[in-house]
Motif scaffolding. Structure first.
Motif, PDB file in Angstrom:
ATOM      1  N   THR A  22      12.384  35.733  83.175  1.00 16.78           N
ATOM      2  CA  THR A  22      12.858  34.499  83.597  1.00 16.78           C
ATOM      3  C   THR A  22      11.635  33.134  83.298  1.00 16.78           C
ATOM      4  O   THR A  22      11.241  32.600  83.642  1.00 16.78           O
ATOM      5  N   ALA A  23      10.756  33.746  82.716  1.00 19.49           N
ATOM      6  CA  ALA A  23       9.880  32.803  81.023  1.00 19.49           C
ATOM      7  C   ALA A  23      10.538  31.581  80.376  1.00 19.49           C
ATOM      8  O   ALA A  23      12.302  32.019  80.209  1.00 19.49           O
ATOM      9  N   GLN A  24      10.168  30.928  80.400  1.00 23.05           N
ATOM     10  CA  GLN A  24      11.778  29.923  79.317  1.00 23.05           C
ATOM     11  C   GLN A  24      11.054  30.300  78.275  1.00 23.05           C
ATOM     12  O   GLN A  24      10.234  30.606  77.662  1.00 23.05           O
ATOM     13  N   VAL A  25      12.567  29.650  77.648  1.00 26.96           N
ATOM     14  CA  VAL A  25      12.454  29.988  76.270  1.00 26.96           C
ATOM     15  C   VAL A  25      11.454  29.049  75.651  1.00 26.96           C
ATOM     16  O   VAL A  25      10.554  29.992  74.390  1.00 26.96           O
ATOM     17  N   SER A  26      10.385  28.006  75.273  1.00 26.29           N
ATOM     18  CA  SER A  26       9.526  28.010  74.962  1.00 26.29           C
ATOM     19  C   SER A  26       8.245  28.321  75.056  1.00 26.29           C
ATOM     20  O   SER A  26       7.116  28.840  74.178  1.00 26.29           O
ATOM     21  N   MET A  27       8.248  28.920  76.072  1.00 27.41           N
ATOM     22  CA  MET A  27       6.890  29.669  76.188  1.00 27.41           C
ATOM     23  C   MET A  27       6.902  31.178  75.734  1.00 27.41           C
ATOM     24  O   MET A  27       6.079  31.615  74.977  1.00 27.41           O
ATOM     25  N   VAL A  28       8.517  32.011  75.518  1.00 24.98           N
ATOM     26  CA  VAL A  28       8.243  32.810  75.271  1.00 24.98           C
ATOM     27  C   VAL A  28       8.593  33.301  73.105  1.00 24.98           C
ATOM     28  O   VAL A  28       8.117  33.758  72.575  1.00 24.98           O
ATOM     29  N   GLN A  29       8.744  31.825  73.073  1.00 28.11           N
ATOM     30  CA  GLN A  29       9.229  31.560  71.490  1.00 28.11           C
ATOM     31  C   GLN A  29       7.872  31.126  70.702  1.00 28.11           C
ATOM     32  O   GLN A  29       7.114  32.175  69.942  1.00 28.11           O
TER      33      GLN A  29
END
Length: 82
Positions: A22-29
């Motif tokens: 559920t996390a945004q791609v930018s945060m995971v990246q």
């Protein structure tokens, strides 16, 4: 949480990560970059936002403003961090 493989061409290695779908791609990246640098004991200089996550199967860049789930990321998915 989903288990994904992340291939990083710059170090020619693949890592297994549990990530929140559920996390945004930018945060995971950003989190992935930080964890990989820690593991490889490398210093990172530059903008972490310049990296992108790609789906290895479809060859598409994952939009940074979407969640992993919205991008179709599921357990066993292979991604590339460039």
């Amino acid at each position: 949480m989903v288990l994904v493989d992340i291939f990083v061409p710059s170090v020619n290695r693949t890592y297994d990560f549990n990530v929140d779908e559920t996390a945004q791609v930018s945060m995971v990246q950003e989190e992935l970059c930080s964890m990989i640098c820690q593991k490889e004991q490398c210093g990172f200089f530059g903008d972490m936002k310049a990296f992108v996550l790609c789906d290895l199967q479809t060859r598409h860049i994952l939009p940074k403003d979407k969640s992993l789930q919205e991008c179709g990321v599921y357990t066993g998915k292979r991604l590339m961090l460039v």
